[in-house]
Write an enzyme that holds these catalytic residues in place. Structure first.
Site, PDB file in Angstrom:
ATOM      1  N   SER A 134      34.013  42.492  52.110  1.00  0.00           N
ATOM      2  CA  SER A 134      34.738  43.029  53.260  1.00  0.00           C
ATOM      3  C   SER A 134      34.582  42.144  54.504  1.00  0.00           C
ATOM      4  CB  SER A 134      34.269  44.469  53.520  1.00  0.00           C
ATOM      5  OG  SER A 134      35.104  45.122  54.438  1.00  0.00           O
ATOM      6  N   HIS A 157      39.826  42.958  50.889  1.00  0.00           N
ATOM      7  CA  HIS A 157      40.726  44.121  50.898  1.00  0.00           C
ATOM      8  C   HIS A 157      41.243  44.366  52.307  1.00  0.00           C
ATOM      9  CE1 HIS A 157      37.781  46.652  52.937  1.00  0.00           C
ATOM     10  NE2 HIS A 157      36.864  46.201  52.088  1.00  0.00           N
TER      11      HIS A 157
END
Length: 257
Positions: A134, A157
């Site tokens: 992340s 993501h």
């Protein structure tokens, strides 16, 4: 006639003090030894005296403006930012090794750490061990050179919001702008193209219950996200090389002046 005190029966304070000193020192040593065992599980700690490299570890979840529960392992940005300022000001520190094993966390806190690492005047090398997921991705690429362990992973993501979300177009625009900040930073500090990074970010089917891609070791290097597959030895060797180059440049500038 009053009786005179018998000084021969008085305890020798000086002798007692002398005999207590070794006992107190022994108790302190035992307390320190127990503390080391409880904290690190070992009796001896490797000494870093004379080292010009500062090791900065980013582990667990990156904590932002909201304090996480005490059972969460976190890296607090209010702890890291003063450290980075001190590193920049300390002339004895010539390089920084950043070790990551993080699940990600607060976007703005992660970007703040990334920007500070990227703006340091001293050489920096990052190493992803376990995971750099992340918002850990921008931190990993913010260094001058990046390594990733062969078995380490990086999850790419889209940006998410937790908590109360107001269902208006402005909320989507805010998320989109925040996401663009992350994308632009990663592209500027790595060799990956914008098209490829967005393809990995919005890919379907790679993650079971989410959109995105889980990139492993060699794949991260192949995509241009990370510079090289390696471990601690390679990372330190690269950082020492950067430090030597900077010393030579400084010597040349001094000669010219």
């Amino acid at each position: 006639m009053p009786e005179l005190p018998n000084y021969s029966e008085q305890p020798n304070v000086q002798e007692e003090t002398k005999t207590n000193v070794p006992e107190k020192k022994e108790e302190q040593d035992q307390g320190s030894l127990l503390s080391k065992i409880q904290t690190l599980g070992q009796t001896n700690i490797p000494q870093m005296e004379g080292s010009s490299i500062h090791c900065l570890t980013i582990v667990g979840q990156i904590e932002g403006h909201v304090q996480l529960p005490p059972n969460n392992k976190t890296t607090k940005y209010e702890h890291l930012i003063p450290q980075l300022v001190a590193i920049e000001q300390n002339p004895k520190i010539e390089g920084v090794l950043v070790i990551l094993n993080t699940v990600g966390g607060d976007v703005e806190a992660g970007l703040a750490i990334s920007e500070m690492l990227a703006s340091l005047s001293k050489p920096t090398v990052s190493l992803v061990l376990g995971g750099g997921h992340s918002i850990g991705v921008p931190i990993a690429v913010s260094a001058d050179y990046s390594f990733i362990a062969e078995t380490a992973t990086m999850t790419i993501h889209p940006v998410r919001l937790t908590g109360l979300v107001i269902g208006v177009p402005q909320t989507f625009e805010y998320l989109d702008k925040m996401q663009e900040r992350v994308i632009n930073f990663v592209i500027a500090h790595s060799k990956i193209t914008e098209e490829k990074f967005k393809e990995l970010m919005f890919s379907k089917g790679n993650l079971t219950r989410d959109i995105g891609t889980n990139v492993i070791g060699k794949d991260a290097v192949q995509y241009g996200l990370i510079d090289e597959v390696g471990g601690v030895g390679q990372a330190l060797k690269k950082l020492n090389g950067f430090i030597e180059e900077k010393r030579k440049d400084n010597d040349c500038q001094d000669v010219m002046q």
